[in-house]
Design a protein around this motif. Sequence first.
Motif, short mmCIF file in Angstrom:
data_model
loop_
_atom_site.label_atom_id
_atom_site.label_comp_id
_atom_site.label_asym_id
_atom_site.label_seq_id
_atom_site.Cartn_x
_atom_site.Cartn_y
_atom_site.Cartn_z
N ALA A 147 0.93 -1.08 0.06
CA ALA A 147 -0.07 0.00 0.14
C ALA A 147 0.69 1.33 0.03
CB ALA A 147 -1.08 -0.16 1.32
N ILE A 148 0.37 2.17 -0.54
CA ILE A 148 1.15 3.44 -0.81
C ILE A 148 0.21 4.39 -0.35
CG2 ILE A 148 1.95 5.39 -2.16
CD1 ILE A 148 1.97 1.93 -3.84
N ALA A 149 0.74 5.41 1.05
CA ALA A 149 -0.44 6.43 1.57
C ALA A 149 0.39 7.96 1.05
CB ALA A 149 -0.18 6.33 3.11
N LEU A 150 -0.43 8.68 0.23
CA LEU A 150 -0.14 9.86 -0.16
C LEU A 150 -0.68 11.10 0.65
CD1 LEU A 150 -1.08 9.27 -3.83
CD2 LEU A 150 1.09 8.89 -2.86
N SER A 151 0.26 12.24 0.62
CA SER A 151 -0.16 13.27 1.33
C SER A 151 -0.95 14.30 0.39
CB SER A 151 1.18 14.07 1.80
OG SER A 151 1.76 13.60 2.74
N PHE A 152 -0.79 14.21 -0.87
CA PHE A 152 -1.44 15.04 -1.87
C PHE A 152 -2.30 14.18 -2.78
CE2 PHE A 152 2.00 17.45 -0.17
CZ PHE A 152 1.41 18.68 0.03
N PRO A 153 -3.32 14.69 -3.27
CA PRO A 153 -4.11 13.66 -4.25
C PRO A 153 -3.61 13.65 -5.62
CG PRO A 153 -5.81 15.43 -3.13
CD PRO A 153 -4.22 15.69 -2.59
N SER A 154 -2.81 14.79 -5.98
CA SER A 154 -2.04 14.72 -7.11
C SER A 154 -0.56 14.73 -6.83
CB SER A 154 -2.36 16.00 -8.19
OG SER A 154 -1.68 15.73 -9.19
N THR A 155 0.03 13.62 -6.97
CA THR A 155 1.49 13.27 -6.58
C THR A 155 2.17 13.04 -7.82
OG1 THR A 155 0.82 12.53 -4.55
CG2 THR A 155 3.11 12.04 -5.02
N LYS A 156 3.04 13.93 -8.03
CA LYS A 156 3.98 13.45 -9.30
C LYS A 156 5.01 12.29 -9.27
CE LYS A 156 4.64 18.48 -11.01
NZ LYS A 156 5.63 19.39 -11.41
N TYR A 157 5.20 11.80 -10.07
CA TYR A 157 5.90 10.57 -10.35
C TYR A 157 5.41 9.40 -9.80
CZ TYR A 157 9.06 14.20 -11.87
OH TYR A 157 9.55 15.22 -12.73
N LEU A 158 4.04 9.32 -9.49
CA LEU A 158 3.63 8.02 -8.88
C LEU A 158 3.06 7.14 -10.09
CD1 LEU A 158 2.08 6.37 -6.63
CD2 LEU A 158 -0.12 7.56 -7.49
N ARG A 159 3.71 5.87 -10.01
CA ARG A 159 3.76 5.06 -10.89
C ARG A 159 2.03 4.43 -11.31
NH1 ARG A 159 8.50 2.56 -12.28
NH2 ARG A 159 10.37 3.02 -10.96
N ARG A 160 1.81 4.48 -12.53
CA ARG A 160 0.28 4.01 -12.84
C ARG A 160 0.06 2.83 -12.09
NH1 ARG A 160 -1.21 4.75 -18.90
NH2 ARG A 160 -0.83 7.05 -18.16
#
Length: 366
Positions: free
Chosen positions: A139-152
Amino acid sequence: MTQTILLAAGGTGGHLFPATALAQELTRRGFAVELATDERAEQYGTDFPARAIYRVPSATFTSRAPLAVAKTLGRLGKGFLRARRLLEMVQPHVVVGFGGYPTVPPIMAARSLAIPTVIHEQNAVMGRANRMLSRFADAIALSFPSTKYLRRSAQKRSIVSGNPVRDEVISYRDVPYAPPEPAGRLLVLVFGGSQGARFFSEVLPPAMEMMPSAARWRLTVVQQARPEDLNELRAAYKEANIAAHVAPFFRDLPERIANAHLVISRAGASTVAELMAIGRPALLVPLPHALDNDQLENATRLEESGGGWCMPQSGITPENLSEELARLLGAPDMLAKTAARSKAMANVDAVKKLANLVEELAGPEE
């Protein structure tokens, strides 16, 4: 039997502070928390809320030269073997990584032992270590809905949790912002981490000395500086007749943020999250050589929402910084509105969302 969660974080505030927040929340939920980090964590003291703290060898890729790459890979390999032995001893139910190359050995070792893994990305730009680990993490937890370089390929395993902040930060959320009073003191807090403090030490004393005397005599500066810069910085403020308290590190930083009329700082993810949680106006100067310009992304998003101001370092001179400080500190109503907008942006439930994810992966108690 108490379930154990191993947190893996590089030894910088940007990685350790959200890890601290998660450790506090998991402890409240009855988990045992342990930490794997590197030697840099020692500068933040030994008060991390963990049952045990382990040092795991690691290294960062700083050069593409074959010899340097081989040396880094060798140290990461050594870290992997050390981390695997550690996990066999600790037997954690989940391993949570907070970015930076010190996270790589524990996460990879956990994968080799079929232990569930989570990685957390604090920035609006996914860090290089996390980019690599996102291939393997459960699982990957993000701080921003749009995160650059997040792999598809990683998007379906991602959730937006926000960036957790520590209990000691949240404790100041209900302290209202008090704008400067006419003829009252102007309290400016300056901090920037070990990489960022040198620039502030060079540019701020002359900038403040150029401010109109009616504002300059009201200033009180609290500033973080590198140990090797302390004497020179103190002398510069003394020569400018500006009251200043200078130190290499402030353990009570949340309280100092709460007391400040204006914060001047770098734009690391944890810094921005804590400024928003407390709700204070900030002039952000992103670290110019930060990988992938993650700090510029963080500062720009805060500025676009009206929660602060961004000044790229390349365009700063003592003259224009002096003018900007005079403008900001001379507008108490604007400072108050900016503080309110910053506070409204905070995601104070971030730590609960991240803890929920970890608890789900840990499964029921045995």
